[in-house]
Motif scaffolding. Structure first.
Motif, PDB file in Angstrom:
ATOM      1  N   UNK A  16      46.886   1.267  65.529  1.00  0.00           N
ATOM      2  CA  UNK A  16      47.414   2.546  64.912  1.00  0.00           C
ATOM      3  C   UNK A  16      46.579   3.992  65.252  1.00  0.00           C
ATOM      4  N   UNK A  17      45.357   3.629  65.307  1.00  0.00           N
ATOM      5  CA  UNK A  17      44.312   4.865  65.547  1.00  0.00           C
ATOM      6  C   UNK A  17      43.380   4.341  66.814  1.00  0.00           C
ATOM      7  N   UNK A  18      43.771   4.933  68.013  1.00  0.00           N
ATOM      8  CA  UNK A  18      43.417   4.526  69.132  1.00  0.00           C
ATOM      9  C   UNK A  18      41.904   5.093  69.164  1.00  0.00           C
ATOM     10  N   UNK A  19      41.812   6.549  68.931  1.00  0.00           N
ATOM     11  CA  UNK A  19      40.610   7.033  68.803  1.00  0.00           C
ATOM     12  C   UNK A  19      39.443   6.422  68.064  1.00  0.00           C
ATOM     13  N   UNK A  20      39.673   5.713  66.701  1.00  0.00           N
ATOM     14  CA  UNK A  20      38.835   5.027  66.151  1.00  0.00           C
ATOM     15  C   UNK A  20      38.874   3.662  66.912  1.00  0.00           C
ATOM     16  N   UNK A  21      39.650   2.932  67.174  1.00  0.00           N
ATOM     17  CA  UNK A  21      39.411   1.800  67.997  1.00  0.00           C
ATOM     18  C   UNK A  21      38.436   1.810  68.971  1.00  0.00           C
ATOM     19  N   UNK A  22      38.652   2.952  69.994  1.00  0.00           N
ATOM     20  CA  UNK A  22      37.769   3.254  71.141  1.00  0.00           C
ATOM     21  C   UNK A  22      36.078   3.549  70.780  1.00  0.00           C
ATOM     22  N   UNK A  23      36.145   4.260  69.590  1.00  0.00           N
ATOM     23  CA  UNK A  23      34.747   4.207  69.188  1.00  0.00           C
ATOM     24  C   UNK A  23      34.295   3.116  68.751  1.00  0.00           C
ATOM     25  N   UNK A  24      34.840   2.272  67.933  1.00  0.00           N
ATOM     26  CA  UNK A  24      34.426   0.893  67.566  1.00  0.00           C
ATOM     27  C   UNK A  24      33.988   0.053  68.388  1.00  0.00           C
ATOM     28  N   UNK A  25      34.940   0.052  69.751  1.00  0.00           N
ATOM     29  CA  UNK A  25      34.463  -0.708  70.914  1.00  0.00           C
ATOM     30  C   UNK A  25      33.279  -0.239  71.817  1.00  0.00           C
ATOM     31  N   UNK A  26      33.185   1.128  71.807  1.00  0.00           N
ATOM     32  CA  UNK A  26      32.076   1.628  72.383  1.00  0.00           C
ATOM     33  C   UNK A  26      30.559   1.219  71.625  1.00  0.00           C
ATOM     34  N   UNK A  27      30.931   0.876  70.136  1.00  0.00           N
ATOM     35  CA  UNK A  27      29.771   0.581  69.516  1.00  0.00           C
ATOM     36  C   UNK A  27      29.449  -0.890  69.786  1.00  0.00           C
ATOM     37  N   UNK A  28      30.318  -1.516  70.338  1.00  0.00           N
ATOM     38  CA  UNK A  28      30.054  -2.953  70.837  1.00  0.00           C
ATOM     39  C   UNK A  28      30.804  -3.922  69.805  1.00  0.00           C
ATOM     40  N   UNK A  29      31.639  -3.429  69.031  1.00  0.00           N
ATOM     41  CA  UNK A  29      32.413  -4.323  68.295  1.00  0.00           C
ATOM     42  C   UNK A  29      33.532  -5.174  68.834  1.00  0.00           C
ATOM     43  N   UNK A  30      33.878  -6.389  68.621  1.00  0.00           N
ATOM     44  CA  UNK A  30      35.094  -7.105  69.319  1.00  0.00           C
ATOM     45  C   UNK A  30      36.506  -6.181  69.267  1.00  0.00           C
ATOM     46  N   UNK A  31      37.199  -6.535  70.148  1.00  0.00           N
ATOM     47  CA  UNK A  31      38.524  -6.101  70.088  1.00  0.00           C
ATOM     48  C   UNK A  31      39.348  -6.289  68.870  1.00  0.00           C
ATOM     49  N   UNK A  32      38.998  -7.437  68.305  1.00  0.00           N
ATOM     50  CA  UNK A  32      40.013  -7.925  67.089  1.00  0.00           C
ATOM     51  C   UNK A  32      39.336  -7.267  66.154  1.00  0.00           C
ATOM     52  N   UNK A  33      37.878  -6.987  65.851  1.00  0.00           N
ATOM     53  CA  UNK A  33      37.544  -6.394  64.700  1.00  0.00           C
ATOM     54  C   UNK A  33      37.773  -4.892  64.903  1.00  0.00           C
ATOM     55  N   UNK A  34      37.611  -4.272  66.027  1.00  0.00           N
ATOM     56  CA  UNK A  34      38.023  -2.682  66.259  1.00  0.00           C
ATOM     57  C   UNK A  34      39.498  -2.634  65.911  1.00  0.00           C
ATOM     58  N   UNK A  35      40.414  -3.453  66.226  1.00  0.00           N
ATOM     59  CA  UNK A  35      41.753  -3.151  65.861  1.00  0.00           C
ATOM     60  C   UNK A  35      41.941  -3.317  64.485  1.00  0.00           C
ATOM     61  N   UNK A  36      41.274  -4.250  63.726  1.00  0.00           N
ATOM     62  CA  UNK A  36      41.622  -4.301  62.323  1.00  0.00           C
ATOM     63  C   UNK A  36      41.024  -3.269  61.615  1.00  0.00           C
ATOM     64  N   UNK A  37      39.817  -2.735  61.939  1.00  0.00           N
ATOM     65  CA  UNK A  37      39.365  -1.401  61.206  1.00  0.00           C
ATOM     66  C   UNK A  37      40.186  -0.324  61.392  1.00  0.00           C
ATOM     67  N   UNK A  38      40.761  -0.141  62.962  1.00  0.00           N
ATOM     68  CA  UNK A  38      41.410   1.080  63.249  1.00  0.00           C
ATOM     69  C   UNK A  38      42.735   0.982  62.386  1.00  0.00           C
ATOM     70  N   UNK A  39      43.388  -0.186  62.382  1.00  0.00           N
ATOM     71  CA  UNK A  39      44.734  -0.305  61.485  1.00  0.00           C
ATOM     72  C   UNK A  39      44.543  -0.212  59.959  1.00  0.00           C
ATOM     73  N   UNK A  40      43.373  -0.722  59.663  1.00  0.00           N
ATOM     74  CA  UNK A  40      43.349  -0.514  58.053  1.00  0.00           C
ATOM     75  C   UNK A  40      43.072   1.053  57.680  1.00  0.00           C
ATOM     76  N   UNK A  41      42.305   1.525  58.643  1.00  0.00           N
ATOM     77  CA  UNK A  41      41.980   3.077  58.387  1.00  0.00           C
ATOM     78  C   UNK A  41      43.150   3.962  58.501  1.00  0.00           C
ATOM     79  N   UNK A  42      44.052   3.673  59.461  1.00  0.00           N
ATOM     80  CA  UNK A  42      45.418   4.360  59.594  1.00  0.00           C
ATOM     81  C   UNK A  42      46.228   4.190  58.358  1.00  0.00           C
ATOM     82  N   UNK A  43      46.298   2.917  57.926  1.00  0.00           N
ATOM     83  CA  UNK A  43      47.031   2.648  56.425  1.00  0.00           C
ATOM     84  C   UNK A  43      46.576   3.412  55.380  1.00  0.00           C
ATOM     85  N   UNK A  44      45.217   4.018  55.194  1.00  0.00           N
ATOM     86  CA  UNK A  44      44.802   4.662  54.126  1.00  0.00           C
ATOM     87  C   UNK A  44      44.177   6.029  54.770  1.00  0.00           C
TER      88      UNK A  44
END
Length: 94
Positions: A16-44
């Motif tokens: 739900x938050x492509x920009x945050x997802x990409x930033x997290x992936x660039x930092x070396x986080x897994x796809x799953x973790x990046x998506x989970x954080x990005x979606x949680x951020x989009x919900x709040x």
């Protein structure tokens, strides 16, 4: 960045938050973790996500059996023959 099943570089419709997802992936986080954080951020809000994190003891305080159980939940391959340090590294990378 690898392409998804649709053949493009987008993270997929479930993120739900492509920009945050990409930033997290660039930092070396897994796809799953990046998506989970990005979606949680989009919900709040992004600041709320970081401040509401759970409280769990550090992996170093867990027993090997507890680490293997968690690795099993996450389907970490090779967990049965890993040392405690290897389990901790694998869980942090997942």
């Amino acid at each position: 960045m690898p392409t998804n099943s649709n053949g493009n570089d987008e993270p997929g419709p479930s993120v739900k938050d492509d920009e945050l997802y990409e930033k997290l992936r660039d930092e070396g986080n897994s796809k799953e973790k990046s998506a989970r954080i990005a979606n949680a951020a989009a919900s709040s809000s992004r600041s709320e996500v970081g401040s509401r994190g759970g409280s769990s003891p550090a992996y170093e305080d867990w027993t090997v059996e507890e680490l293997r159980e968690r690795a099993s939940e996450l389907e970490v391959e090779g967990r049965s023959s890993m040392t405690k340090d290897e389990l901790i590294d694998a869980l942090r990378e997942h």
